[in-house]
Design a protein around this motif. Structure first.
Motif, PDB file in Angstrom:
ATOM      1  N   CYS A  20       5.109  -1.148   5.723  1.00  0.00           N
ATOM      2  CA  CYS A  20       5.805  -2.337   6.236  1.00  0.00           C
ATOM      3  C   CYS A  20       4.811  -3.434   6.617  1.00  0.00           C
ATOM      4  CB  CYS A  20       6.685  -1.976   7.416  1.00  0.00           C
ATOM      5  SG  CYS A  20       8.123  -1.004   6.957  1.00  0.00           S
ATOM      6  N   THR A  21       3.670  -3.045   7.195  1.00  0.00           N
ATOM      7  CA  THR A  21       2.645  -4.028   7.527  1.00  0.00           C
ATOM      8  C   THR A  21       2.095  -4.673   6.261  1.00  0.00           C
ATOM      9  OG1 THR A  21       2.055  -2.735   9.469  1.00  0.00           O
ATOM     10  CG2 THR A  21       0.454  -4.359   8.719  1.00  0.00           C
ATOM     11  N   GLY A  22       1.848  -3.870   5.239  1.00  0.00           N
ATOM     12  CA  GLY A  22       1.378  -4.408   3.968  1.00  0.00           C
ATOM     13  C   GLY A  22       2.401  -5.303   3.292  1.00  0.00           C
TER      14      GLY A  22
ATOM     15  N   MET B 244      -0.545  -1.130   1.369  1.00  0.00           N
ATOM     16  CA  MET B 244       0.629  -0.483   0.787  1.00  0.00           C
ATOM     17  C   MET B 244       0.229   0.727  -0.060  1.00  0.00           C
ATOM     18  SD  MET B 244       2.695  -3.951  -0.167  1.00  0.00           S
ATOM     19  CE  MET B 244       3.985  -3.176  -1.083  1.00  0.00           C
ATOM     20  N   LEU B 245      -0.839   0.595  -0.832  1.00  0.00           N
ATOM     21  CA  LEU B 245      -1.299   1.718  -1.647  1.00  0.00           C
ATOM     22  C   LEU B 245      -1.800   2.868  -0.768  1.00  0.00           C
ATOM     23  CD1 LEU B 245      -3.127  -0.112  -4.565  1.00  0.00           C
ATOM     24  CD2 LEU B 245      -1.001   1.178  -4.673  1.00  0.00           C
ATOM     25  N   ASN B 246      -2.449   2.545   0.337  1.00  0.00           N
ATOM     26  CA  ASN B 246      -2.908   3.595   1.249  1.00  0.00           C
ATOM     27  C   ASN B 246      -1.732   4.315   1.913  1.00  0.00           C
ATOM     28  OD1 ASN B 246      -5.639   3.371   0.765  1.00  0.00           O
ATOM     29  ND2 ASN B 246      -5.894   1.752   2.270  1.00  0.00           N
TER      30      ASN B 246
ATOM     31  N   ILE C  50      -6.857 -13.470  -0.787  1.00  0.00           N
ATOM     32  CA  ILE C  50      -7.639 -12.307  -0.376  1.00  0.00           C
ATOM     33  C   ILE C  50      -6.848 -11.471   0.629  1.00  0.00           C
ATOM     34  CG2 ILE C  50      -9.740 -11.590   0.815  1.00  0.00           C
ATOM     35  CD1 ILE C  50     -11.121 -13.959  -0.510  1.00  0.00           C
ATOM     36  N   LEU C  51      -6.138 -12.120   1.537  1.00  0.00           N
ATOM     37  CA  LEU C  51      -5.302 -11.375   2.485  1.00  0.00           C
ATOM     38  C   LEU C  51      -4.142 -10.680   1.788  1.00  0.00           C
ATOM     39  CD1 LEU C  51      -5.254 -13.793   5.539  1.00  0.00           C
ATOM     40  CD2 LEU C  51      -6.553 -11.693   5.254  1.00  0.00           C
ATOM     41  N   VAL C  52      -3.633 -11.277   0.728  1.00  0.00           N
ATOM     42  CA  VAL C  52      -2.575 -10.631  -0.047  1.00  0.00           C
ATOM     43  C   VAL C  52      -3.116  -9.377  -0.724  1.00  0.00           C
ATOM     44  CG1 VAL C  52      -1.057 -10.902  -2.041  1.00  0.00           C
ATOM     45  CG2 VAL C  52      -1.211 -12.716  -0.363  1.00  0.00           C
ATOM     46  N   LEU C  53      -4.345  -9.460  -1.273  1.00  0.00           N
ATOM     47  CA  LEU C  53      -4.947  -8.278  -1.885  1.00  0.00           C
ATOM     48  C   LEU C  53      -5.182  -7.171  -0.848  1.00  0.00           C
ATOM     49  CD1 LEU C  53      -7.532  -9.871  -4.328  1.00  0.00           C
ATOM     50  CD2 LEU C  53      -5.465  -8.635  -4.921  1.00  0.00           C
ATOM     51  N   MET C  54      -5.589  -7.553   0.346  1.00  0.00           N
ATOM     52  CA  MET C  54      -5.775  -6.554   1.405  1.00  0.00           C
ATOM     53  C   MET C  54      -4.442  -5.910   1.793  1.00  0.00           C
ATOM     54  SD  MET C  54      -8.612  -8.475   3.759  1.00  0.00           S
ATOM     55  CE  MET C  54      -8.393  -7.377   5.118  1.00  0.00           C
ATOM     56  N   SER C  55      -3.382  -6.686   1.789  1.00  0.00           N
ATOM     57  CA  SER C  55      -2.062  -6.144   2.112  1.00  0.00           C
ATOM     58  C   SER C  55      -1.579  -5.182   1.028  1.00  0.00           C
ATOM     59  CB  SER C  55      -1.063  -7.280   2.287  1.00  0.00           C
ATOM     60  OG  SER C  55      -1.447  -8.116   3.347  1.00  0.00           O
ATOM     61  N   VAL C  56      -1.881  -5.485  -0.217  1.00  0.00           N
ATOM     62  CA  VAL C  56      -1.536  -4.568  -1.303  1.00  0.00           C
ATOM     63  C   VAL C  56      -2.292  -3.251  -1.129  1.00  0.00           C
ATOM     64  CG1 VAL C  56      -1.735  -4.204  -3.795  1.00  0.00           C
ATOM     65  CG2 VAL C  56      -0.873  -6.366  -2.925  1.00  0.00           C
ATOM     66  N   GLU C  57      -3.541  -3.338  -0.701  1.00  0.00           N
ATOM     67  CA  GLU C  57      -4.311  -2.119  -0.444  1.00  0.00           C
ATOM     68  C   GLU C  57      -3.694  -1.297   0.684  1.00  0.00           C
ATOM     69  OE1 GLU C  57      -6.979  -0.613  -1.912  1.00  0.00           O
ATOM     70  OE2 GLU C  57      -6.557  -2.057  -3.490  1.00  0.00           O
TER      71      GLU C  57
END
Length: 142
Positions: A15-17, A37-39, A28-35
């Motif tokens: 949910c945070t992602g 979600m994957l985690n 870059i923050l969007v890519l971190m959020s995708v990470e």
């Protein structure tokens, strides 16, 4: 160990992602959020693998594949973001969307006068688009 603890933690991470992907404007923050979600997905895979006592450890194997794919995705995504930042001077997603729609904005309707100034010429890109539209209109008139 109960399955509820890692499942709740994974749901919170996901949910945070998801919030980060939907609310952030920086690429870059969007890519971190995708990470994130994957985690969360990786945590669920490992938790269910342990809970089901799988002899082949399929959840852990899938987690390793997911980590490898996530690393490749971040490498390619970061390279694209850096290339866009070099060309545009910003990694703001809204500005990237605006530059993608400039092809539609370059066409000026036939009823406009040449003396009319565009409403939003705050940015240099908008001024260049307006100038290109006027030049096309001038070429079209005999």
């Amino acid at each position: 160990m109960h399955l509820a603890y890692p499942a709740v933690l994974a749901a919170l991470l996901f949910c945070t992602g998801l919030y980060g992907v939907l609310a952030r404007r920086n690429a870059i923050l969007v890519l971190m959020s995708v990470e994130l979600m994957l985690n969360a997905v990786n945590l669920n895979l490992v938790a269910f693998d342990v809970w089901l006592r799988d002899r082949l450890h399929s959840g852990q194997a899938l987690t390793l594949f997911t980590i490898a794919i996530a690393a490749a995705e971040i490498g390619i995504g970061l390279a694209i973001v850096l290339a866009v930042y070099r060309n545009r001077g910003s990694s703001d997603i809204d500005r990237l969307r605006d530059t993608a729609e400039t092809d539609e904005a370059e066409t000026v309707p036939a009823g406009d006068d040449e003396d009319d100034a565009p409403a939003d010429t705050d940015r240099p890109e908008d001024q260049a688009t307006a100038a290109a539209g006027k030049a096309k209109k001038a070429e079209a008139t005999p």
